[in-house]
Design an enzyme around this catalytic site. Sequence first.
Site, PDB file in Angstrom:
ATOM      1  CG  ASP A 144       3.381  -0.813   0.207  1.00 23.56           C
ATOM      2  OD1 ASP A 144       3.159  -0.872   1.424  1.00 23.56           O
ATOM      3  OD2 ASP A 144       3.878   0.183  -0.345  1.00 23.56           O
TER       4      ASP A 144
ATOM      5  CE  LYS B  21       1.658   2.666  -1.916  1.00 19.42           C
ATOM      6  NZ  LYS B  21       2.397   3.682  -1.104  1.00 19.42           N
TER       7      LYS B  21
END
Length: 283
Positions: free
Chosen positions: A138, A13
């Site tokens: 996350d 990401k």
Amino acid sequence: MSADRLTLPAPAKLNLMLHILGRRPDGYHELQTLFQFLDYGDELSFAVREDGDIRLHTEIDGVPHDSNLIVKAARALQNQSACRLGIDIWLKKVLPMGGGIGGGSSDAATTLLGLNHLWNLGWDADRLAALGLTLGADVPVFVRGYAAFAEGVGEILTPEYPEEPWYLVLVPQVSVSTAEIFSDPLLTRDTPPIKVRPVPKGNSRNDCLPVVARRYPAVHNALKLLGNYTEARLTGTGSCVFGAFPNKAEADKVSALLTETHTGFVAKGSNVSMLHRELQDLL
């Protein structure tokens, strides 16, 4: 043990922006960030065991077996679901540790989603994301699998649809400690919150960048080098540095120039995780 293996990706990401609004009484920071996935990442293979054991067969330097987030995720799901099955896991690791591109969190999320499928648990995304949050801030965004504007400590997610350019990501050979950056007294902690959606264009600032660049000269150098060709940004607390390009040819051209002296890779931005695209094909 079953001879059949399920192989799934664990995508990287990027934090397209990261604003720190303040510090909470519990020591965590209130933040706003914009997550987008890359079509590039680790790869995990799973094979169901009948004896209940959970075994990661790939050793990671400096990370004991039982401390690996993959193993923690598998055991947490096994315990919470009271599942009696076990799992053998193999990891093809390409994402750097301490790079700010979500390697460990993504691996944990792929484990949760993969085992939910293999163990036929039937957990929905909300339940898996809640469990993922206990493993790391996350993890939920990887569990849900869509580009998102995140608030709180990163767990309050709203879908976003940023452009999907090609990125060149440089990987300085340093591992940045998130705890170290967030405890730095010079870290900006008073950025005004963004109150409109979608996130207005031009909000690409990362409040962690000045602290990381000061503490890690290799990151500073990578930012300066990439900045000669495009806007160079830091993802998360680093160490990875990235820049956007309109097409793969342009990204590859700059990559050829810079990766003679710096490690890096080119990848496509994606608002839907490649993990979720593969899981959809299994349904």
